[in-house]
Enzyme design. Structure first.
Site, PDB file in Angstrom:
ATOM      1  N   ASP A  43      -6.893   3.517   1.824  1.00 31.75           N
ATOM      2  CA  ASP A  43      -7.552   2.318   1.302  1.00 31.75           C
ATOM      3  C   ASP A  43      -8.945   2.214   1.909  1.00 31.75           C
ATOM      4  O   ASP A  43      -9.219   2.761   2.985  1.00 31.75           O
ATOM      5  CB  ASP A  43      -6.730   1.068   1.603  1.00 31.75           C
ATOM      6  CG  ASP A  43      -6.704   0.715   3.086  1.00 31.75           C
ATOM      7  OD1 ASP A  43      -6.302   1.597   3.886  1.00 31.75           O
ATOM      8  OD2 ASP A  43      -7.087  -0.409   3.456  1.00 31.75           O
ATOM      9  N   GLU A  89      -4.880  -0.479   5.571  1.00 29.32           N
ATOM     10  CA  GLU A  89      -5.425  -0.640   6.930  1.00 29.32           C
ATOM     11  C   GLU A  89      -6.607  -1.594   6.953  1.00 29.32           C
ATOM     12  O   GLU A  89      -6.737  -2.420   7.862  1.00 29.32           O
ATOM     13  CB  GLU A  89      -5.827   0.732   7.480  1.00 29.32           C
ATOM     14  CG  GLU A  89      -6.165   0.728   8.969  1.00 29.32           C
ATOM     15  CD  GLU A  89      -7.610   0.360   9.278  1.00 29.32           C
ATOM     16  OE1 GLU A  89      -7.899   0.008  10.434  1.00 29.32           O
ATOM     17  OE2 GLU A  89      -8.438   0.424   8.348  1.00 29.32           O
TER      18      GLU A  89
END
Length: 451
Positions: free
Chosen positions: A92, A156
């Protein structure tokens, strides 16, 4: 780079790595599904899963984590009786921010001035490629000497804790003798660095309400309490005159004993405008690695364009507090919440909501894994000695892993050196750093297997 078979293999794989990184960067995998389609994150996850299967990984799975995102897991068996190493990265990315500020499209990997530009190129899709390159180089030169687990996180950057909670519920899944977190970076390009400490993080949303609705500023201004003004006052109370963070009850005087950070170099790295002062006191390393730091991430209030002459009834802000090693993030959250509630002026109503939290981290740099990494870095970076640095950012999974597997050795390396400008516009990765760190990781796995 000195000639050796592993280094030669990695060098030969770099054109393929560029193509693969371009494919991965093309996914707008921001784990905020109010802003970006879930399908973009799912596409990136499936790309990584396919790459792991192609390398012979077993038990490849898309793990549905409690925050609604997916983490990618795979297991590559090594020789019988070998140690197990967990390799971490996240796919991500941060939103591209102002796309007009990008010299080239943020989700299109573009080579310019010897660097590869694109959102996630360094943070941390490049980390996925670093792991793949290291394993491919070992497979081409005698085989992978350890059992390898790979975990690629899907949220994250959001700090929502999905993978941490999943790991806590499935403690056997990520168990390993050593963990390589590929989400840090060298102190500067060409200087091999392991990150030995991380600041933790807490994120709070604060809302101030003063009126049932907005009022005409000419008719009521001067006596009617302004919610935006109250919010500005409480936010200002979080900083001293020199810009130091001042949360009531939270110590802010710790010092950093490791690698020094030259102030002029920091100004260049941070791209501070001429004539603008740095904030805080103590050394730069003290400020960014050893002390708390408050940041106002956003404020909800009327934009300048279209604003009316009104006393505002409500205003809110999103705050991030970086928590230094040695401070419990939950305690820091409690202190920040209390500060906001007690410092809000005029009896205004204040509501504080916690959005995310992660504990700080401190590694044991005396472990065999660190010696194995130092030797590996010496091969990948001839003539340079491995350095230890802190990092102001947070990787909450580190403390989760340290708690679940107290005997595991955790190392942080990666591609996010200062020139990478992660989280900013025009993020980029140095292909030379990708190549060297892939060589270092491959040699680390060999060294660690023999230790």
């Amino acid at each position: 780079m000195s000639s050796n078979p592993v280094a030669e293999t990695v060098a030969s794989l770099m054109p393929r790595a560029k193509e693969e990184l371009a494919a991965l960067v093309a996914f707008a995998s921001v784990a905020d599904f109010d802003q970006f389609p879930r399908s973009e994150s799912e596409g990136a996850a499936n790309w990584i899963a396919a790459a792991l299967r192609a390398e012979g990984f077993q038990d490849v799975a898309l793990l549905d984590t409690p925050d609604g995102t997916q983490s990618v897991y795979g297991y590559l068996p090594g020789p019988e009786g070998a140690k197990t190493v967990l390799l971490y990265a996240h796919y991500d990315v941060q939103p591209p921010l102002d796309e007009a500020g990008w010299a080239t499209p943020p989700f299109e990997l573009t080579e310019r001035d010897g660097r590869w530009y694109g959102r996630g190129a360094a943070d941390c899709k490049g980390g996925v490629l670093m792991h793949l390159l290291a394993l491919r180089a070992l497979k081409a030169n005698g085989g992978v000497p350890v059992h390898v687990k790979v975990i690629a996180e899907g949220s994250e950057e959001q700090g929502t804790g999905g993978l941490e909670r999943y790991a806590e519920a499935h403690p056997e899944l990520l168990a390993a003798d050593a963990v390589v977190i590929g989400d840090a970076g060298n102190f500067r390009v060409g200087l091999p660095t392991v990150t030995s400490t991380l600041r933790g993080m807490t994120m709070l949303r604060v809302q101030v309400d003063t009126l049932e609705g907005n009022l005409h500023s000419g008719q009521f201004g001067g006596a009617a309490p302004d919610a935006l003004g109250a919010l500005i006052r409480v936010l200002d109370s979080l900083r001293a005159e020199d810009g130091s963070t001042t949360v009531d009850g939270l110590a802010a005087d710790s010092t950093w004993e490791g690698l020094a950070y030259d102030e002029e170099q920091f100004r260049r790295d941070a791209r501070v405008l001429d004539g603008v002062q740095l904030i805080g006191s103590g050394s730069v390393a003290d400020r960014i690695w050893a002390r708390p730091a408050i940041t106002v991430l956003g404020i909800d209030c009327p934009p300048v364009v279209g604003a009316t002459p009104s006393v505002q009834a409500s205003a809110r802000a999103l705050l991030s507090l970086r928590v230094p090693p040695g401070v419990d993030a939950a305690e820091a959250t409690k202190l920040l919440r209390a500060h906001l509630e007690t410092r809000t002026p005029w009896g205004a109503r204040v509501a504080v909501e916690q959005i995310g939290q992660g504990q700080p981290f401190r590694a044991d740099t005396t472990s065999p894994a660190y010696r194995a990494m130092a030797d590996a870095m010496a091969v990948a970076y001839p003539g340079e000695e491995m350095q230890y640095a802190g990092q102001g950012g947070s990787i909450p999974l580190c403390n989760t892993l340290a708690g679940l597997y107290p005997e595991a050795e955790i190392l942080l390396i990666g591609l996010s050196e200062p020139e990478a400008q992660i989280h900013a516009v025009n993020e980029s990765v140095s292909p030379e750093e990708l190549e060297r760190l892939s060589v270092a990781e491959a040699h680390f796995l060999r060294n660690y297997a023999a230790s």
